[in-house]
Structure formats: C-alpha cells, structure tokens
Design an enzyme around this catalytic site. Structure first.
Site, short mmCIF file in Angstrom:
data_model
loop_
_atom_site.label_atom_id
_atom_site.label_comp_id
_atom_site.label_asym_id
_atom_site.label_seq_id
_atom_site.Cartn_x
_atom_site.Cartn_y
_atom_site.Cartn_z
N TYR A 29 -1.87 -0.34 11.07
CA TYR A 29 -2.01 -1.03 9.77
C TYR A 29 -0.79 -0.74 8.89
O TYR A 29 -0.14 -1.66 8.39
CB TYR A 29 -3.30 -0.58 9.06
CG TYR A 29 -3.31 -0.91 7.58
CD1 TYR A 29 -3.38 -2.23 7.14
CD2 TYR A 29 -3.24 0.11 6.61
CE1 TYR A 29 -3.37 -2.54 5.79
CE2 TYR A 29 -3.25 -0.19 5.26
CZ TYR A 29 -3.31 -1.51 4.84
OH TYR A 29 -3.30 -1.81 3.50
N LYS A 70 2.18 -3.18 7.41
CA LYS A 70 2.45 -3.35 5.98
C LYS A 70 3.91 -2.96 5.67
O LYS A 70 4.58 -3.62 4.88
CB LYS A 70 1.49 -2.52 5.13
CG LYS A 70 0.05 -3.00 5.13
CD LYS A 70 -0.16 -4.38 4.53
CE LYS A 70 0.11 -4.44 3.04
NZ LYS A 70 -0.25 -5.78 2.47
N GLU A 123 0.28 3.59 1.96
CA GLU A 123 0.27 4.13 3.33
C GLU A 123 1.61 3.95 4.04
O GLU A 123 1.87 4.61 5.04
CB GLU A 123 -0.85 3.47 4.15
CG GLU A 123 -2.22 3.75 3.57
CD GLU A 123 -3.37 3.54 4.55
OE1 GLU A 123 -3.12 3.43 5.76
OE2 GLU A 123 -4.51 3.50 4.07
N THR A 142 0.82 -1.22 0.00
CA THR A 142 0.00 0.00 0.00
C THR A 142 0.84 1.26 0.00
O THR A 142 1.99 1.25 0.48
CB THR A 142 -0.90 -0.01 1.25
OG1 THR A 142 -1.54 1.25 1.39
CG2 THR A 142 -0.09 -0.26 2.52
#
Ligand code: NAD
Ligand code: DAU
Length: 355
Positions: free
Chosen positions: A161, A165, A138, A136
């Site tokens: 999160y 990741k 993010e 991702t």
C-alpha cells in the site's frame, strides 16, 4: 487559488471515507463551486455516505474508474475542470498484502492516468488550475521510539500500500517538475470518524464491541499511530487547496499518538459506559492475533509547517472525537449493518477466521 474563482472540481473517490467528508465540505461551504464526484464504488465506496448532499444543485456523481483514460478525457472535455482533488485509492494495508496489484492499478496507474488527463486538458494554460493529491504519512516508513515525519523525511515505504502511494506521490512531483503541472500534495496521519469502513481498527472494533465479538489486536498491540478526526483532515485540505503553495507538500497530523492497545482500552471504556455495560466488559473481548506482515511500528507527523504557514490546527481532543465517533456508529446501525454484509463478510472471514 482564490475563493472567488468559479471552480469546477473533480473529486475522485468521493464516496469513500475521507472523500465523502471532503465532498460534503466543498459542496456546502462553496455553493458557487461545481463538484463532480468520480468514484468506481468499490467495496469501500458507498453513496449512502453522501445522502445528505446528493441532491445539491452544485453536486454531480459519476460512477467510473480513474484508470479509464477515455472516460477521463470525456469528463475533462465535458466539465472543463479547473481543479482535481484526488482521493480515490485502494487504502487498506492488509488488503495490499494479499493483492498488491490492485494497489498498483488504482494508486499508481490511476493517479498517472489522472495526471495525464489534467496535463492534456490544461497544457495550453496552467493558470488557476490545481491537481491536489491526497496522500499518507505511511510513505515515510516506520519510526522508532522518538522522532517525527517531516515534509523532508526521505521516503521509505514498507508495505505494498505505502509503496503504491509513494509511487503516486513521485508521479505527481514528476509532473510538476517535468511539465509544470500545478500540484499540491498532503500527507496525513491515521483518520477516524463517521463513515469509516469497518475493516480499519477503530470502526472494526466498534462494530465488534456492539456484537460482543473478539477484538483482534495484531502482535502485542504496541504499534503506535497518530490519530486525527476526519473533519479536521478535510478542513486542512480546504486550507491547503486555497492557500497552500503550488509544488509544495504539507504534512497533516493530530499530534495524538496512541499505542493500539491503549486506544482499544479507551474505546472499550467509552463503549461500556455508552452501552450501559459493567466497566471492563468490552476489554474482555481483546484478542491478540498474528501480527501484520512488515507491521510499521510507529507513525508520528510533524505538522508545524501547516500550522505556521497556513494557521491550521486540529480542533478536537481525541477522547472527544472518539466519543463523537462512537455515538455516530451507535446512531447509524443501519449504515453499519449494510456495510458489514456482502463482500466485507467474506473478506473478514478470510482475514481473521480462516487463519
Ligand atoms: P477509502 O478506501 O475509504 O475510499 C476510497 C474510495 O476510492 C472509495 O470510494 C472507492 O470506491 C474509490 N476508488 C477505489 N478505487 C477506485 C478507482 N480505480 N477509480 C475510482 N474510484 C476508486 O479510502 P480513505 O480512507 O477515504 O482514503 C482516501 C485517500 O486518503 C487515499 O488516497 C488514502 O491513501 C488517503 N489517506 C487515508 C488515511 C486514512 O486514515 N484513511 C490517512 C491518510 C491518507
Ligand atoms: O497512516 C495513515 C494510514 O492509516 C492510511 O494511509 C491508510 O489508508 C489507513 O488504512 C491507515 O493505515 P493503518 O494500517 O495504520 O490503519 P489500520 O486501521 O488498518 O490499523 C491501525 C493499527 O491497528 C495498525 O497498527 C494495525 C492495527 N490493527 C489493525 C486492524 C485492522 C490491529 O491491531 N487489528 C486489526 O484488526
């Protein structure tokens, strides 16, 4: 990775949102590949997402957990995978704020377990093998008003999160540098489209508009996301899988930034028209609620490496993709109602009602 190789691919998390689109694409586009979908069927996994391909002769489903190392060993031995497309993850930021360890377990321990299994099984000969990790944007953190995330942007994850990741991305690169495991990583911006679980902004809002329920907007609705139609993401993964370079990272994004509040207003406008409601009806449902803790301000991907090196570009304009998405939800109310019942009903109550 050549098209003529007879791949046997382990797709993890294939019953989820992105995983189901990716599985469908690979099963239908590459009938000579054998696809094994390993999914634990958590609240986010749903075999109804794959109904149209479930009996395809090159597709096989296995219910199981990516942290189950014995199962992984057994599956690698039985199916002799040549590639892994790793999609399985805990994916919702809000859930990571209430239960970070679930994210460490699946995203960090699960990814590392898969890496170990692949390395163990392939170590005698890494030729024509591939571990493809789906990640991702993010991991890069939060942008101010200007600038973009590049493949070279330093990692700066800010939610449990994105931290999980980022950690999984680091493990993938560590296996490449330490053991020579052939890996590729892609970091994508926000996806939207059919089969998106209605805890995420767009499907949650579509469902609430259908039922005339409030549309919860965190903070002032000024946070910005870069939206990409999910099938365009799956196409990008296909291109990178086959033509990308081993050891490389590719950013994937739509060049399509929307402030949350503007996006919701566009959604309300389209839904009023499709539901034959007077213009402005759905906008009245907008309800500003307590902000997400540590809410990242802005994401924006620079995907020029993918365009220049591999020729990928998004195929849909956002308004068109959003219209297709709304139509899908309106035509698949049974899917939506089934998903919204059960576990999700309790989560929704904890997240929005009991505050
Ligand atoms: P999702 O939550 O819809 O699906 C995740 C799937 O993984 C589900 O089918 C679930 O059952 C399965 N799963 C979860 N834990 C598992 C475990 N321990 N073992 C086996 N299966 C397990 O997620 P998504 O939105 O489709 O995201 C897929 C991947 O893409 C994730 O890695 C996510 O980080 C990444 N990603 C998502 C987006 C997005 O906008 N949704 C954008 C960029 C990257
Ligand atoms: O950028 C890629 C990421 O996009 C993926 O890695 C994640 O798996 C995916 O969930 C998504 O994360 P976001 O947090 O950006 O998506 P979400 O749909 O949860 O929220 C989008 C924006 O809308 C964000 O700024 C928070 C806001 N929001 C969200 C919800 C659920 C609201 O204002 N109200 C809401 O009820």
């Amino acid at each position: 990775m050549h098209f003529f190789i007879m791949h046997t691919i382990l797709i993890t998390g294939g019953a989820g949102f992105i995983g189901s689109h990716l599985t469908r694409l690979f099963v239908t586009k590459y009938p000579h590949y054998k696809i094994v979908n390993l999914d634990a069927l958590t609240y986010a996994g749903n075999l109804a997402n794959l109904k149209d391909i479930e009996s395809a002769s090159n597709y096989h489903f296995i219910k199981g957990d990516i942290t189950d190392t014995e199962l992984l060993q057994q599956l690698f031995t039985q199916h002799r995978f040549t590639a892994v497309l790793h999609c399985a993850a805990e994916s919702h930021v809000d859930r990571s704020i209430t239960d970070p360890l679930a994210f460490v377990r699946t995203n960090v321990v699960g990814t590392s377990s898969l890496l170990l299994a692949a390395r163990e099984f392939w170590k005698a000969d890494f030729t024509d093998k591939l571990f493809y990790h789906i990640s991702t944007d993010e991991v890069y953190g939060s942008l101010g008003e200007t600038g973009y995330f590049y493949e070279t942007t330093p990692y700066d994850p800010r939610s449990p999160y994105s931290a999980s990741k980022a950690s999984s991305d680091h493990f993938v690169r560590a296996f490449y540098h330490t053991y020579g495991l052939p890996v590729k990583i892609s970091n994508c911006s926000n996806n939207y489209g059919p089969f998106h679980f209605p805890e995420k902004l767009i499907p949650l809002s579509i469902n609430n508009i259908i039922h005339n329920k409030p549309l919860p907007i965190y903070g002032k609705g000024e946070n910005i996301r870069d939206w990409l139609y999910v099938e365009d993401h799956a196409r990008a993964i296909d291109v990178i899988f086959h033509n990308g370079k081993i050891g490389e990272t590719y950013n994937i994004g739509g060049h399509n930034e929307w402030k949350n509040i503007d996006l919701i207003k566009e959604l309300c406008k389209q839904m009023d028209s499709k539901l034959n409601r007077a213009p402005g009806t759905s906008e009245k449902l907008i309800s500003f609620v307590k902000d997400r803790a540590g809410h990242d301000m802005r994401y924006a991907i620079d995907a020029s490496k993918l365009k220049t090196e591999l020729g990928w570009e998004p195929s849909l304009q956002f308004e068109e993709g959003l219209s297709k998405t709304i139509d899908w939800y309106l035509n698949n109310k049974e899917w939506l109602n089934n998903v919204v019942s059960g576990n999700y009903a309790k989560y929704y109550e904890d997240q929005y009602v009991k505050r």
